[in-house]
Design an enzyme around this catalytic site. Structure first.
Site, PDB file in Angstrom:
ATOM      1  N   THR A   1      58.862 133.991 -14.159  1.00 12.93           N
ATOM      2  CA  THR A   1      59.050 132.457 -14.535  1.00 12.93           C
ATOM      3  C   THR A   1      60.302 132.067 -13.498  1.00 12.93           C
ATOM      4  O   THR A   1      61.435 132.483 -13.680  1.00 12.93           O
ATOM      5  CB  THR A   1      59.382 132.374 -16.031  1.00 12.93           C
ATOM      6  OG1 THR A   1      58.592 133.100 -16.976  1.00 12.93           O
ATOM      7  CG2 THR A   1      59.348 130.820 -16.318  1.00 12.93           C
TER       8      THR A   1
ATOM      9  N   LYS B   1      49.649 138.600 -22.341  1.00  7.70           N
ATOM     10  CA  LYS B   1      49.568 138.035 -21.228  1.00  7.70           C
ATOM     11  C   LYS B   1      48.254 138.106 -20.543  1.00  7.70           C
ATOM     12  O   LYS B   1      48.021 137.632 -19.243  1.00  7.70           O
ATOM     13  CB  LYS B   1      50.668 138.841 -19.974  1.00  7.70           C
ATOM     14  CG  LYS B   1      52.150 138.399 -20.664  1.00  7.70           C
ATOM     15  CD  LYS B   1      52.918 137.383 -20.065  1.00  7.70           C
ATOM     16  CE  LYS B   1      54.239 137.363 -20.530  1.00  7.70           C
ATOM     17  NZ  LYS B   1      54.833 136.394 -19.812  1.00  7.70           N
TER      18      LYS B   1
ATOM     19  N   HIS C   1      65.896 131.458 -16.641  1.00  7.85           N
ATOM     20  CA  HIS C   1      65.092 131.771 -17.583  1.00  7.85           C
ATOM     21  C   HIS C   1      65.253 132.726 -18.578  1.00  7.85           C
ATOM     22  O   HIS C   1      65.067 132.641 -19.731  1.00  7.85           O
ATOM     23  CB  HIS C   1      63.465 132.339 -17.015  1.00  7.85           C
ATOM     24  CG  HIS C   1      62.510 132.660 -17.704  1.00  7.85           C
ATOM     25  ND1 HIS C   1      61.635 132.070 -18.397  1.00  7.85           N
ATOM     26  CD2 HIS C   1      61.923 134.090 -17.821  1.00  7.85           C
ATOM     27  CE1 HIS C   1      60.931 132.656 -19.285  1.00  7.85           C
ATOM     28  NE2 HIS C   1      61.160 133.975 -18.909  1.00  7.85           N
TER      29      HIS C   1
ATOM     30  N   ASP D   1      54.374 141.953 -12.268  1.00  9.86           N
ATOM     31  CA  ASP D   1      54.787 140.555 -12.663  1.00  9.86           C
ATOM     32  C   ASP D   1      56.398 141.023 -12.904  1.00  9.86           C
ATOM     33  O   ASP D   1      56.915 141.768 -13.817  1.00  9.86           O
ATOM     34  CB  ASP D   1      54.410 140.038 -14.144  1.00  9.86           C
ATOM     35  CG  ASP D   1      54.857 138.673 -14.575  1.00  9.86           C
ATOM     36  OD1 ASP D   1      55.096 137.808 -13.188  1.00  9.86           O
ATOM     37  OD2 ASP D   1      54.840 138.090 -15.409  1.00  9.86           O
TER      38      ASP D   1
ATOM     39  N   GLN E   1      53.154 138.035 -28.236  1.00  6.67           N
ATOM     40  CA  GLN E   1      54.038 138.711 -27.452  1.00  6.67           C
ATOM     41  C   GLN E   1      55.212 139.157 -28.166  1.00  6.67           C
ATOM     42  O   GLN E   1      55.691 140.214 -28.304  1.00  6.67           O
ATOM     43  CB  GLN E   1      54.645 137.664 -26.293  1.00  6.67           C
ATOM     44  CG  GLN E   1      55.701 138.423 -25.257  1.00  6.67           C
ATOM     45  CD  GLN E   1      56.055 137.602 -24.081  1.00  6.67           C
ATOM     46  OE1 GLN E   1      55.393 136.370 -24.165  1.00  6.67           O
ATOM     47  NE2 GLN E   1      56.805 137.953 -23.528  1.00  6.67           N
TER      48      GLN E   1
ATOM     49  N   GLU F   1      55.339 130.324 -12.094  1.00  2.68           N
ATOM     50  CA  GLU F   1      55.919 131.416 -11.067  1.00  2.68           C
ATOM     51  C   GLU F   1      55.113 131.293  -9.671  1.00  2.68           C
ATOM     52  O   GLU F   1      54.430 130.315  -9.313  1.00  2.68           O
ATOM     53  CB  GLU F   1      55.222 132.646 -11.646  1.00  2.68           C
ATOM     54  CG  GLU F   1      55.773 132.972 -13.094  1.00  2.68           C
ATOM     55  CD  GLU F   1      55.464 134.648 -13.299  1.00  2.68           C
ATOM     56  OE1 GLU F   1      55.331 135.572 -12.486  1.00  2.68           O
ATOM     57  OE2 GLU F   1      55.571 134.823 -14.646  1.00  2.68           O
TER      58      GLU F   1
ATOM     59  N   ARG G   1      53.075 133.410 -26.797  1.00  4.71           N
ATOM     60  CA  ARG G   1      54.190 133.748 -27.393  1.00  4.71           C
ATOM     61  C   ARG G   1      54.346 134.539 -28.622  1.00  4.71           C
ATOM     62  O   ARG G   1      55.138 135.373 -29.073  1.00  4.71           O
ATOM     63  CB  ARG G   1      54.983 132.434 -27.598  1.00  4.71           C
ATOM     64  CG  ARG G   1      55.574 131.798 -25.979  1.00  4.71           C
ATOM     65  CD  ARG G   1      56.107 132.586 -25.025  1.00  4.71           C
ATOM     66  NE  ARG G   1      56.155 131.751 -23.785  1.00  4.71           N
ATOM     67  CZ  ARG G   1      56.651 132.578 -22.719  1.00  4.71           C
ATOM     68  NH1 ARG G   1      56.688 133.835 -22.565  1.00  4.71           N
ATOM     69  NH2 ARG G   1      56.794 131.648 -21.603  1.00  4.71           N
TER      70      ARG G   1
ATOM     71  N   GLU H   1      61.028 127.163 -23.455  1.00  6.55           N
ATOM     72  CA  GLU H   1      62.170 126.599 -22.852  1.00  6.55           C
ATOM     73  C   GLU H   1      62.713 125.113 -22.903  1.00  6.55           C
ATOM     74  O   GLU H   1      63.681 124.840 -23.767  1.00  6.55           O
ATOM     75  CB  GLU H   1      62.782 127.269 -21.742  1.00  6.55           C
ATOM     76  CG  GLU H   1      62.442 128.600 -21.297  1.00  6.55           C
ATOM     77  CD  GLU H   1      62.514 128.899 -20.080  1.00  6.55           C
ATOM     78  OE1 GLU H   1      63.702 128.680 -19.209  1.00  6.55           O
ATOM     79  OE2 GLU H   1      61.541 129.582 -19.313  1.00  6.55           O
TER      80      GLU H   1
ATOM     81  N   GLU I   1      53.815 129.790 -17.720  1.00  7.29           N
ATOM     82  CA  GLU I   1      54.896 130.236 -16.851  1.00  7.29           C
ATOM     83  C   GLU I   1      54.966 129.768 -15.421  1.00  7.29           C
ATOM     84  O   GLU I   1      53.784 130.193 -14.695  1.00  7.29           O
ATOM     85  CB  GLU I   1      55.440 131.590 -16.994  1.00  7.29           C
ATOM     86  CG  GLU I   1      55.658 132.025 -18.518  1.00  7.29           C
ATOM     87  CD  GLU I   1      56.218 133.634 -18.611  1.00  7.29           C
ATOM     88  OE1 GLU I   1      55.956 134.274 -17.704  1.00  7.29           O
ATOM     89  OE2 GLU I   1      56.878 133.991 -19.635  1.00  7.29           O
TER      90      GLU I   1
ATOM     91  N   THR J   1      45.442 134.425 -15.786  1.00  6.69           N
ATOM     92  CA  THR J   1      46.574 134.315 -14.919  1.00  6.69           C
ATOM     93  C   THR J   1      45.949 133.646 -13.905  1.00  6.69           C
ATOM     94  O   THR J   1      45.062 134.015 -13.332  1.00  6.69           O
ATOM     95  CB  THR J   1      47.270 135.512 -14.506  1.00  6.69           C
ATOM     96  OG1 THR J   1      47.579 136.287 -15.317  1.00  6.69           O
ATOM     97  CG2 THR J   1      48.470 135.201 -13.158  1.00  6.69           C
TER      98      THR J   1
ATOM     99  N   ASP K   1      51.565 132.097 -14.891  1.00  8.99           N
ATOM    100  CA  ASP K   1      51.550 133.362 -16.030  1.00  8.99           C
ATOM    101  C   ASP K   1      51.370 132.923 -17.437  1.00  8.99           C
ATOM    102  O   ASP K   1      52.147 132.832 -18.303  1.00  8.99           O
ATOM    103  CB  ASP K   1      52.660 134.184 -15.917  1.00  8.99           C
ATOM    104  CG  ASP K   1      52.578 135.602 -16.525  1.00  8.99           C
ATOM    105  OD1 ASP K   1      51.782 135.880 -17.215  1.00  8.99           O
ATOM    106  OD2 ASP K   1      53.965 136.158 -16.864  1.00  8.99           O
TER     107      ASP K   1
END
Lengths: 440, 440
Positions: B372, B266, B147, B140, B253, B214, B250, B386, B212, B270, B246
């Site tokens: 992202t 993560k 981002h 990844d 993380q 991607e 948070r 975001e 995310e 996915t 993804d």
């Protein structure tokens, strides 16, 4: 406690004479698995069990009338070019085959059995090995507090580990494609580094190449996505353990790793030993897993009585370095360090439970790295950056050469074994890897 | 520049009527690959090519007398349950099959051909998909500066990206075992988080679940360990691109990621879209890759004229959210954001060149996540952290519901397409994934 049985009996011996020699890695109490073939042969790779200086060929064995039931099913799965199907069968099958092979190799086996089994032996000196399973995912842990502290204190003598270290068996995903078997040679990696105070990075060959002494933990049975493995069942999912060298480019790592972790600094090569010592063979060497009272105690999902009683394993480990000069002189490798896996801050069971607690699935043939194994004492560090304090205090080899980091032509050898009064000595064989000059 | 040919001709049309409809993702200029079977069928999965509302079955096609030479070899490889062998064949084979399939589906194909090919079509409404290749390794990346800046500025309004961001196409290794195809459902992960000012972490269900946006980049031909892929040859190793979500926890993380990067945050899920749009189909939508003069210019191994001329790709992207309430009301999903892949700070070719520069080997079927994708404007962010500024400024859905992070029952849909005056509109289909309640 993990139950011992007759396959752990220190008095058992084998009709394979070399299995009874003092100091052998492969007595009848061990019986580790690898995937091998006769060197240079066009025959397919197949699983085998080490006994003394021989390999017991699972393809040959399972074709004879020597096994039945679950042990035969297991031997047939272990005869394939990758052990994934064998791993998938689970603990009852692994135990059935261990016990059957033990009976076939024990010195009280009938003469006809000995004769038939002897035809399934291949001298270890005449074989080559390959990575023993198709590795779906490789996870590298970070579970030695002495290693973490040694690294931290290179920056700051008062330094501590990151705040999460004492709560989480920290891990990150590693690279499968460059995992190689003992004998692996790789070119010193090229990459970006940033010099202190520089305005821009430069691109050059790694100048701070290191090894990391680790163990590789092979996942046997997996779990479905979303189904966490509770701590008390975690070890049922572990097949066994090998040696693992997590080669590391420290200068590249230092520049690249914030915020997402190591990448090119690690993914150029990882070397594993061919032999997987089973969790059953390791049973006699289990120890209590303890956490000093002044350290945080684990959260409930990482806490359990079986783990407290026997979560640690006293696997003795050594790192040796053979320089090109030592090789040409014939002066042999120098020992850099020795330690034991018993010092790890987190146990194998805690690694499995943590890995799956969020729903991540493990598959048969997944591999964990334990993280660098450093012990608390001097000379117990599992990486040269710790031993030589980032080249400030170079290590002196037996022939007088000095090393801050690894040089081209250096071979690094990992060795491991278990020994304990009243029990056999069982060994892991060797992981050997060599640094070739950069291609850049 | 990347050469265009007749398969990119905007005026070409197909005898499959739905391929000529305005707004279709799958006109004859696209021809993406997936692995599918009839829903619920016991038949093996096999490769197929999208055309309008149909799938052209590569197993059926390659069994007929419609192809020869390299195109037939390619179709036979694409007929397997995983596309790895097809990827391994390389660019000449991919092009041969594309051109052959284009000729078979074009509206000027002979009637007998049309009749034979029609028997190889399966309606998309009647099929199910699977992950289209055995993924050896998943990497990844982190290549959108918008981002990275958005995340940094949540902590500090004056924040910048880490110093290495402008020099390195940052990446980390991700989890293969939990990559699922569109339609994936997963349980909200359990895990450890540390509350601000707390003395100990707590264990609970993720409270800050995010997606995310991607793209997934499929590696076609690999490279040997130790053999870096130079930038000018990097795209020869890329087969095509899909959508990739993804999913990210948070709160987990934030606590776990120093120093080794994201792990449990993560690796629970996915989600990828089934269709892989080939690099050849994307050729008309290539754009110059530029680096503003006030930004650092890349080191030499990441610099090249072809990359400057056409390294960017204008893939338009959207994220939609369908809540459980919206689903039961039938009020439909709400669009959360829209952007383009053209804004990425690093190109696909730079990702490949950087990944291999230290000697890491890529294999056919390896998957990259782009990282992202957030654009520079308002409403162009690729993650809800975001858009909603870490739940400080919740997003309002079309039915009035609000979201700071994702709730149970939320489905996230990714969509992508390319369009450009003088060229066809080609699409990526959809990636859809859904959050189930925690099992903890």
């Amino acid at each position: 406690m993990i139950a011992l049985n007759h396959t752990h009996d220190v008095d058992a011996s084998s009709w394979v004479a070399a299995a009874n020699a003092a100091g052998t890695d492969f007595p009848i109490q061990n019986l580790p698995y690898a995937v091998f073939r006769r060197t240079g042969s066009p025959q397919p790779f197949r699983g085998g069990v080490a006994i003394g200086d021989q390999v017991l060929d699972m393809a040959a064995l399972s074709a004879r009338q020597l096994l039945d039931g679950l042990a035969l099913d297991a031997a047939r799965a272990a005869a394939l070019p990758a052990l994934n199907d064998f791993f998938t069968l689970g603990g009852a099958a692994w135990r059935a085959l261990r016990h059957a092979v033990f009976a076939l190799l024990r010195d009280d086996a009938p003469a006809a059995t000995m004769h038939a089994v002897r035809e399934c032996l291949v001298p270890q000196a005449e074989v080559e090995y390959t990575v023993p399973a198709r590795i779906g995912d490789y996870t590298d842990f970070y579970t030695s507090i002495d290693h973490a502290l040694n690294i931290s204190r290179l920056m700051n003598p008062e330094g501590d580990v990151t705040p999460n270290f004492r709560w989480i068996p920290t891990a990150y995903h590693g690279r499968v494609s460059t995992i190689g078997i003992s004998g692996q040679r790789f070119h010193r990696p090229m990459g970006q580094t940033m010099a202190p105070g520089a305005e821009a990075p430069t691109y050059h060959a790694c100048a701070r190449l290191d090894y990391e002494l680790e163990l590789g933990i092979w996942i046997g049975e997996g779990n479905a996505a979303g189904e966490a493995i509770p701590l008390e069942h975690a070890e049922e999912h572990v097949f066994g353990i090998c040696l693992l060298n997590d080669w590391s480019a420290r200068d590249i790592q230092f520049w690249e790793m914030a915020p997402l972790g190591p990448f090119l600094a690690k993914n150029f090569a990882t070397t594993i030993s061919p032999w997987i010592v089973t969790m059953e063979a390791l049973a006699p060497y289990r120890e209590a897993w303890t956490r000093p009272a002044n350290e945080p105690q684990p959260l409930a999902y990482l806490e359990g009585s079986a783990n407290r009683e026997s979560g640690a394993i006293d696997i003795r480990l050594e790192v040796w370095l053979e320089s090109e000069k030592a090789r040409s002189e014939g002066s042999g490798p120098s020992r850099l360090s020795r330690t034991s896996f018993r010092h790890q801050y987190w146990s194998v069971a805690q690694m499995v439970a943590h890995h799956t607690v969020g729903g991540c699935s493990l598959n048969p043939g997944d591999l964990f790295g334990s993280g660098t194994i450093s012990g608390p004492g001097p000379g117990e560090a599992g990486a040269i950056i710790e031993l030589a304090r980032a080249a400030q205090d170079p290590v002196t080899l037996a022939n007088g050469e000095q090393r801050g980091f690894l040089e081209d032509g250096d071979a690094v050898l990992l060795r491991g074994w278990c020994e304990k009064p009243g029990h056999a000595r069982i060994g892991f064989g060797e992981s050997r890897g060599m640094v070739l000059p950069a291609k850049g």
